[in-house]
Design a protein around this motif. Structure first.
Motif, PDB file in Angstrom:
ATOM      1  N   ASN A  10       3.674  -4.598   8.015  1.00  8.80           N
ATOM      2  CA  ASN A  10       5.112  -4.336   7.952  1.00  8.80           C
ATOM      3  C   ASN A  10       5.376  -3.153   7.041  1.00  8.80           C
ATOM      4  OD1 ASN A  10       7.412  -5.373   5.731  1.00  8.80           O
ATOM      5  ND2 ASN A  10       8.160  -5.156   7.816  1.00  8.80           N
ATOM      6  N   ALA A  11       6.435  -2.413   7.347  1.00 12.79           N
ATOM      7  CA  ALA A  11       6.843  -1.268   6.534  1.00 12.79           C
ATOM      8  C   ALA A  11       8.203  -1.553   5.902  1.00 12.79           C
ATOM      9  CB  ALA A  11       6.903  -0.007   7.393  1.00 12.79           C
ATOM     10  N   PRO A  12       8.258  -2.067   4.676  1.00 11.52           N
ATOM     11  CA  PRO A  12       9.549  -2.341   4.050  1.00 11.52           C
ATOM     12  C   PRO A  12      10.320  -1.087   3.683  1.00 11.52           C
ATOM     13  CG  PRO A  12       7.780  -2.753   2.493  1.00 11.52           C
ATOM     14  CD  PRO A  12       7.144  -2.483   3.815  1.00 11.52           C
ATOM     15  N   ASN A  13       9.618   0.028   3.511  1.00  8.77           N
ATOM     16  CA  ASN A  13      10.280   1.321   3.330  1.00  8.77           C
ATOM     17  C   ASN A  13       9.363   2.405   3.891  1.00  8.77           C
ATOM     18  OD1 ASN A  13       8.415   2.183   1.306  1.00  8.77           O
ATOM     19  ND2 ASN A  13       9.611   1.170  -0.280  1.00  8.77           N
ATOM     20  N   PRO A  14       9.816   3.644   3.956  1.00  6.92           N
ATOM     21  CA  PRO A  14       9.028   4.677   4.643  1.00  6.92           C
ATOM     22  C   PRO A  14       7.667   4.986   4.035  1.00  6.92           C
ATOM     23  CG  PRO A  14      11.328   5.340   4.506  1.00  6.92           C
ATOM     24  CD  PRO A  14      11.186   4.124   3.646  1.00  6.92           C
ATOM     25  N   THR A  15       7.454   4.642   2.767  1.00  7.72           N
ATOM     26  CA  THR A  15       6.191   5.004   2.125  1.00  7.72           C
ATOM     27  C   THR A  15       5.384   3.780   1.677  1.00  7.72           C
ATOM     28  OG1 THR A  15       7.326   5.252  -0.012  1.00  7.72           O
ATOM     29  CG2 THR A  15       7.044   7.247   1.348  1.00  7.72           C
ATOM     30  N   THR A  16       5.665   2.617   2.249  1.00  5.63           N
ATOM     31  CA  THR A  16       4.936   1.412   1.853  1.00  5.63           C
ATOM     32  C   THR A  16       4.550   0.589   3.066  1.00  5.63           C
ATOM     33  OG1 THR A  16       6.207   1.274  -0.221  1.00  5.63           O
ATOM     34  CG2 THR A  16       4.972  -0.683   0.450  1.00  5.63           C
ATOM     35  N   LEU A  17       3.295   0.157   3.092  1.00  7.73           N
ATOM     36  CA  LEU A  17       2.825  -0.808   4.063  1.00  7.73           C
ATOM     37  C   LEU A  17       2.647  -2.135   3.324  1.00  7.73           C
ATOM     38  CD1 LEU A  17       2.060  -0.414   7.095  1.00  7.73           C
ATOM     39  CD2 LEU A  17      -0.328  -0.576   6.364  1.00  7.73           C
ATOM     40  N   ARG A  18       3.303  -3.174   3.814  1.00  5.61           N
ATOM     41  CA  ARG A  18       3.235  -4.478   3.142  1.00  5.61           C
ATOM     42  C   ARG A  18       2.309  -5.417   3.895  1.00  5.61           C
ATOM     43  NH1 ARG A  18       8.780  -7.671   2.248  1.00  5.61           N
ATOM     44  NH2 ARG A  18       8.997  -7.054   4.437  1.00  5.61           N
ATOM     45  N   ILE A  19       1.505  -6.152   3.113  1.00  2.00           N
ATOM     46  CA  ILE A  19       0.751  -7.253   3.697  1.00  2.00           C
ATOM     47  C   ILE A  19       1.068  -8.521   2.901  1.00  2.00           C
ATOM     48  CG2 ILE A  19      -1.098  -5.662   4.351  1.00  2.00           C
ATOM     49  CD1 ILE A  19      -2.822  -7.619   2.428  1.00  2.00           C
ATOM     50  N   ALA A  20       1.242  -9.626   3.626  1.00  8.23           N
ATOM     51  CA  ALA A  20       1.501 -10.935   3.019  1.00  8.23           C
ATOM     52  C   ALA A  20       0.925 -11.993   3.950  1.00  8.23           C
ATOM     53  CB  ALA A  20       2.998 -11.141   2.813  1.00  8.23           C
ATOM     54  N   PRO A  21      -0.391 -12.004   4.102  1.00  6.69           N
ATOM     55  CA  PRO A  21      -1.024 -12.852   5.120  1.00  6.69           C
ATOM     56  C   PRO A  21      -1.035 -14.326   4.708  1.00  6.69           C
ATOM     57  CG  PRO A  21      -2.700 -11.812   3.790  1.00  6.69           C
ATOM     58  CD  PRO A  21      -1.384 -11.241   3.330  1.00  6.69           C
ATOM     59  N   PRO A  22      -1.401 -15.205   5.620  1.00  6.56           N
ATOM     60  CA  PRO A  22      -1.613 -16.596   5.231  1.00  6.56           C
ATOM     61  C   PRO A  22      -2.595 -16.685   4.065  1.00  6.56           C
ATOM     62  CG  PRO A  22      -1.641 -16.389   7.625  1.00  6.56           C
ATOM     63  CD  PRO A  22      -1.605 -14.997   7.071  1.00  6.56           C
ATOM     64  N   LEU A  23      -2.369 -17.640   3.179  1.00  8.62           N
ATOM     65  CA  LEU A  23      -3.200 -17.762   1.982  1.00  8.62           C
ATOM     66  C   LEU A  23      -4.616 -18.208   2.297  1.00  8.62           C
ATOM     67  CD1 LEU A  23      -0.678 -19.385  -0.530  1.00  8.62           C
ATOM     68  CD2 LEU A  23      -0.897 -16.999   0.200  1.00  8.62           C
ATOM     69  N   ILE A  24      -4.855 -18.647   3.512  1.00  8.32           N
ATOM     70  CA  ILE A  24      -6.187 -19.100   3.914  1.00  8.32           C
ATOM     71  C   ILE A  24      -7.055 -17.963   4.427  1.00  8.32           C
ATOM     72  CG2 ILE A  24      -5.365 -21.422   4.460  1.00  8.32           C
ATOM     73  CD1 ILE A  24      -5.430 -20.579   7.449  1.00  8.32           C
ATOM     74  N   ILE A  25      -6.546 -16.753   4.467  1.00  9.36           N
ATOM     75  CA  ILE A  25      -7.304 -15.630   5.011  1.00  9.36           C
ATOM     76  C   ILE A  25      -8.578 -15.415   4.197  1.00  9.36           C
ATOM     77  CG2 ILE A  25      -6.215 -13.786   3.634  1.00  9.36           C
ATOM     78  CD1 ILE A  25      -6.109 -12.173   6.321  1.00  9.36           C
ATOM     79  N   THR A  26      -9.640 -14.995   4.859  1.00 10.48           N
ATOM     80  CA  THR A  26     -10.915 -14.781   4.184  1.00 10.48           C
ATOM     81  C   THR A  26     -11.082 -13.326   3.773  1.00 10.48           C
ATOM     82  OG1 THR A  26     -12.134 -14.254   6.209  1.00 10.48           O
ATOM     83  CG2 THR A  26     -11.947 -16.595   5.598  1.00 10.48           C
ATOM     84  N   ALA A  27     -12.016 -13.110   2.859  1.00 12.05           N
ATOM     85  CA  ALA A  27     -12.328 -11.752   2.442  1.00 12.05           C
ATOM     86  C   ALA A  27     -12.810 -10.911   3.621  1.00 12.05           C
ATOM     87  CB  ALA A  27     -13.377 -11.777   1.331  1.00 12.05           C
ATOM     88  N   ILE A  85       0.866  -1.181   0.000  1.00 10.62           N
ATOM     89  CA  ILE A  85       0.000   0.000   0.000  1.00 10.62           C
ATOM     90  C   ILE A  85       0.900   1.228   0.000  1.00 10.62           C
ATOM     91  CG2 ILE A  85      -1.788   1.275   1.252  1.00 10.62           C
ATOM     92  CD1 ILE A  85      -2.649  -1.409   2.488  1.00 10.62           C
ATOM     93  N   GLY A  86       0.908   1.945  -1.119  1.00  9.18           N
ATOM     94  CA  GLY A  86       1.734   3.142  -1.235  1.00  9.18           C
ATOM     95  C   GLY A  86       1.138   4.304  -0.469  1.00  9.18           C
ATOM     96  N   LEU A  87       1.991   5.032   0.232  1.00 10.37           N
ATOM     97  CA  LEU A  87       1.556   6.156   1.062  1.00 10.37           C
ATOM     98  C   LEU A  87       2.145   7.456   0.541  1.00 10.37           C
ATOM     99  CD1 LEU A  87       2.166   4.441   4.514  1.00 10.37           C
ATOM    100  CD2 LEU A  87      -0.020   4.624   3.285  1.00 10.37           C
ATOM    101  N   SER A  88       1.399   8.535   0.691  1.00  5.56           N
ATOM    102  CA  SER A  88       1.846   9.831   0.167  1.00  5.56           C
ATOM    103  C   SER A  88       2.907  10.477   1.049  1.00  5.56           C
ATOM    104  CB  SER A  88       0.654  10.780   0.021  1.00  5.56           C
ATOM    105  OG  SER A  88       0.030  11.001   1.284  1.00  5.56           O
ATOM    106  N   GLU A  89       3.018  10.030   2.304  1.00  2.35           N
ATOM    107  CA  GLU A  89       3.996  10.572   3.236  1.00  2.35           C
ATOM    108  C   GLU A  89       4.806   9.425   3.846  1.00  2.35           C
ATOM    109  OE1 GLU A  89       4.534  13.740   3.667  1.00  2.35           O
ATOM    110  OE2 GLU A  89       2.819  14.421   2.467  1.00  2.35           O
ATOM    111  N   PRO A  90       6.026   9.719   4.309  1.00  3.81           N
ATOM    112  CA  PRO A  90       6.884   8.654   4.869  1.00  3.81           C
ATOM    113  C   PRO A  90       6.492   8.283   6.306  1.00  3.81           C
ATOM    114  CG  PRO A  90       8.047  10.747   4.945  1.00  3.81           C
ATOM    115  CD  PRO A  90       6.742  11.016   4.216  1.00  3.81           C
ATOM    116  N   ILE A  91       5.307   7.681   6.431  1.00  2.00           N
ATOM    117  CA  ILE A  91       4.759   7.366   7.761  1.00  2.00           C
ATOM    118  C   ILE A  91       4.535   5.864   7.946  1.00  2.00           C
ATOM    119  CG2 ILE A  91       3.655   9.630   8.033  1.00  2.00           C
ATOM    120  CD1 ILE A  91       1.002   8.237   7.168  1.00  2.00           C
TER     121      ILE A  91
END
Length: 409
Positions: free
Chosen positions: A367-384, A345-351
């Motif tokens: 998780n924040a792999p860099n200042p302007t990105t929020l990463r999600i990589a959940p278990p593949l069994i996660i529901t909508a 998820i790209g963010l407009s500010e480094p937060i």
């Protein structure tokens, strides 16, 4: 450590007993089930990171626990002086899923960085003295051991350990002209690339660039080595991320993370007999690689993905999540990158780091792999529905984060 670990005494014990390469742990986790984990105080969290794309089937999945206990009762370790049925069956399964041609082969290791070390050796064997150069991409991440680190572009990771193995050059991603120019002299042994650059902020290579990588490396007699450590094992809704792009088959592919669903295992697939033959007896090895415990668990993971139709599930819920986040229409969100259940998820500010901390307090592990990105990589069994709970909370999490950042400025 957080107040959670400090209040229970874990913080002091951790600080006194561990080399602090991982910084301060955010929580002490004691239990997991499905897509949730609990800390030592009983607080529950929705695990949207999956151990960084590792916990393919979540926590405590019966297929994993059954495979592990059954194999442990039989054979746990025999060394590579011997073979075991799970090891052989896993190799055959991976070759089939990778659609590897006849004469291909697998090498098993214990992690992604070890798989990439083996790939580095294959590149050197292919290149010899007439092809001393190896290319990797800017913003790449291939691991922390010395060879894998030489392929990783981030200066902060590299500088403390130089001199690293030489001959590696970095190219801008998605730049076909730069790639063609670098390959033109005909002295490049291999190009390493991640189909989706996870640590760079979940940035996919463009399909046309992946196709150019395959075409140009083949034209110049250069190996194409794809690092699917994070993007492989159904993470993107395909068995391997490169399979979404027509006409792209690597010479070498490296795997780990999701393959073991939480049990340490890495793998390298060499496509075709010529590439397979680049490492011969005695030129590489590992004590634990391909041990029957790891192989049995990996077979259970792959079997469950197939039996439970998780490829389609990952595509469906991943696309719905990306669309729902975009539909929030929040100016602080610039884009949603990636595929399947590997999303940035790209963010407009480094937060991003502050947002990840706020999310944790609210019961979401991201998780924040860099200042302007929020990463999600959940278990593949996660529901909508489980993903939707985070989407619904995201605007409020952003409000809290921006308010705290403004107050602290």
């Amino acid at each position: 450590m957080s107040e959670h670990g400090t209040q229970t005494g874990y913080g002091t014990r951790y600080a006194q007993s561990m080399i602090p390469v991982f910084g301060t742990p955010q929580r002490v986790l004691v239990r997991g089930k499905g897509v949730h984990v609990w800390d030592e105080r009983g607080t529950r969290y929705l695990d949207l990171l999956g151990g960084i794309a590792v916990n393919t089937l979540g926590h405590g999945h019966p297929s994993i626990t059954s495979a592990l206990s059954k194999q442990a009762e039989n054979l746990a370790h025999v060394s590579n002086f011997f073979a075991t049925p799970p090891q052989i069956e896993l190799a055959e399964t991976l070759l089939r899923l990778a659609q590897a041609p006849e004469g291909s082969g697998v090498f098993f290791a214990n992690s992604g960085t070890e798989a990439n070390e083996a790939a580095f050796k294959i590149a050197r064997r292919h290149g010899g003295p007439r092809r001393p150069r190896i290319l990797a991409l800017a913003d790449s991440f291939h691991g922390r051991t010395m060879g894998a680190l030489a392929l990783t572009s981030k200066v902060a990771y590299r500088a403390p350990f130089e001199p690293l193995p030489g001959g590696v050059e970095f190219l801008p991603a998605n730049d076909e002209d730069a790639l063609a120019a670098a390959l033109a002299p005909g002295d490049v042994a291999a190009v390493f690339a991640e189909p989706i650059q996870g640590e760079a902020g979940v940035r996919p290579l463009q399909p046309a660039y992946l196709q150019a990588l395959r075409r140009l490396t083949r034209e110049h007699g250069t190996l194409l080595i794809l690092d699917e450590v994070q993007s492989g094992i159904a993470r993107t809704g395909h068995w391997f991320a490169h399979q979404a792009t027509q006409g792209v088959t690597p010479d070498v592919m490296t795997l780990a993370k999701g393959l073991g669903g939480g049990f340490p295992i890495g793998a390298l697939i060499a496509f075709g007999p010529e590439t397979r033959g680049l490492l011969t007896a005695g030129q590489h090895g590992t004590t634990f690689g391909g041990n029957p415990l790891a192989a049995a668990v990996a077979l259970a993971v792959l079997g469950t993905i197939a039996e439970d139709a998780l490829l389609e599930h990952v595509r469906t819920v991943g696309d719905a999540f990306a669309q729902a986040v975009t539909a929030l229409g929040d100016d602080r969100i610039t884009e949603v990158r990636g595929a399947g259940l590997l999303r940035g998820i790209g963010l407009s500010e480094p937060i991003a780091a502050q947002l990840a901390a706020v999310a944790l307090e609210a019961g979401f592990i991201v998780n924040a792999p860099n200042p302007t990105t929020l990463r999600i990589a959940p278990p593949l069994i996660i529901t909508a529905e489980e993903l939707a709970s985070f989407t619904a909370a995201l605007p409020g999490l952003l409000d809290t984060t921006t308010a705290s950042v403004t107050e602290g400025a």
